[in-house]
Write a protein that holds these residues in place. Structure first.
Motif: not given
Length: 342
Positions: A90, A114, A116, A132, A134
């Protein structure tokens, strides 16, 4: 060598905006180095230039839907993110546009599932590191919301995502297709096998290094970004056996070629198996260790793939072929026509 030596003029309208269908009906220019001759064929005719015992090597990387669109949590400003390569789970090196207004700690929302967080910037490369978060599997979410990172010179919308994948793509990881392989169909590969041509696959995940513009005036000073490649022991055994038996190694594309040349060991005089990072930069003057025949597309002016092809064919011969291609109205770049250099 000066960068300007690898420039050429391409009239407008020569950049292919969509692929030919069926794929193997694109045009094929045949460059015979020993005779300095040029022939014009269709790609499906390539089987006439390959012989029993040849070893055909293809790159089975798969293009990620690596372009994401989102907005900054605080300002709501729109942001485009292009995944470059995975650092660890990630964590990705990415390009961000517009980048000047993105700072460390910025949270970017892509979809409810999602987001970031920008963790830092590589000033030298102009890239960022993003972590990230998620809800669910990252790859599944990426396949759902990501878009194919087709080159900016293709202005038409890509209606079918598989048009930018080879028919043998397996391993996710690229941000661009190994375009020389786009011309192959499953039926053509079957015909080649039936003719006695051995087909093997390696993996190089096409990254920024393949298409990164050269910013220096002296070619030799350019540094390639590294790209991950992997060649299995079984494939290496077949390549080394072909070389030992003086059978031709046919490389499909510049990415396959750089993988093969990167994996060659001077000390042992053979290809080595395993996974590694390649930053090899091939330009005229380079002596090829593994590749005997190259299948490739028509490349951008002043680009590293053009320089590799120039090294293989001979710069003067290759540029003569490019002028012939323009005269004969070949289609250029990713969705364009192909050449085989023998």
């Amino acid at each position: 060598m000066k960068l300007e030596e690898f420039d050429y003029y391409l009239p407008s309208g020569f950049i292919a905006q969509k692929p030919i269908k069926p794929r193997d009906h694109s045009r094929l220019m045949v460059l015979n180095r020993s005779k300095s001759e040029i022939q014009h064929k269709l790609f499906k005719d390539i089987k006439g230039f390959l012989t029993k015992g040849d070893l055909l090597v293809l790159n089975n990387t798969k293009v990620l839907p690596a372009r994401l669109y989102g907005f900054k949590e605080k300002t709501k400003g729109n942001v485009e993110v292009l995944l470059l390569k995975s650092i660890e789970d990630k964590y990705w090196e990415v390009l961000v546009r517009p980048g000047k207004i993105v700072h460390t700690g910025t949270k970017i929302i892509f979809e409810p599932e999602l987001e970031g967080i920008v963790k830092g910037k590589n000033e030298e490369k102009g890239s960022y590191l993003i972590h990230f978060n998620c809800k669910g599997d990252f790859k599944e979410i990426l396949n759902k919301i990501g878009q194919m990172p087709i080159p900016p010179y293709i202005k038409e919308e890509l209606k079918i995502g598989n048009d930018y994948q080879t028919v043998y793509a397996v391993h996710d990881g690229s941000i661009a297709a190994p375009t020389a392989g786009l011309h192959f169909t499953k039926s053509l590969l079957k015909e080649l096998t039936q003719k006695g041509i051995e087909i093997v696959y390696l993996t190089l995940h096409v990254g920024r290094g393949t298409f990164k513009p050269i910013r220096v005036s002296k070619v030799e000073e350019h540094k390639m970004d590294s790209e991950f490649y992997s060649i299995s022991s079984e494939v290496v055994k077949k390549i080394n056996q072909a070389r030992a038996e003086k059978r031709r190694v046919i490389s499909v594309g510049t990415t396959t070629t750089r993988s093969l040349e990167s994996a060659f060991s001077f000390d042992q005089g053979r290809i080595l198996s395993g996974s590694n990072w390649s930053d090899i930069f091939i330009y005229p003057g380079y002596k090829f260790k593994v590749v005997d025949v190259l299948i490739t597309n028509f490349h951008l002016p002043q680009s590293t793939p053009l320089m590799l092809a120039s090294a293989f064919a001979g710069k003067d011969f290759l540029f003569r072929a490019y002028q012939e291609a323009i005269k004969e109205r070949y289609r250029f770049y990713s969705f364009g026509d192909a050449m085989i250099i023998i």
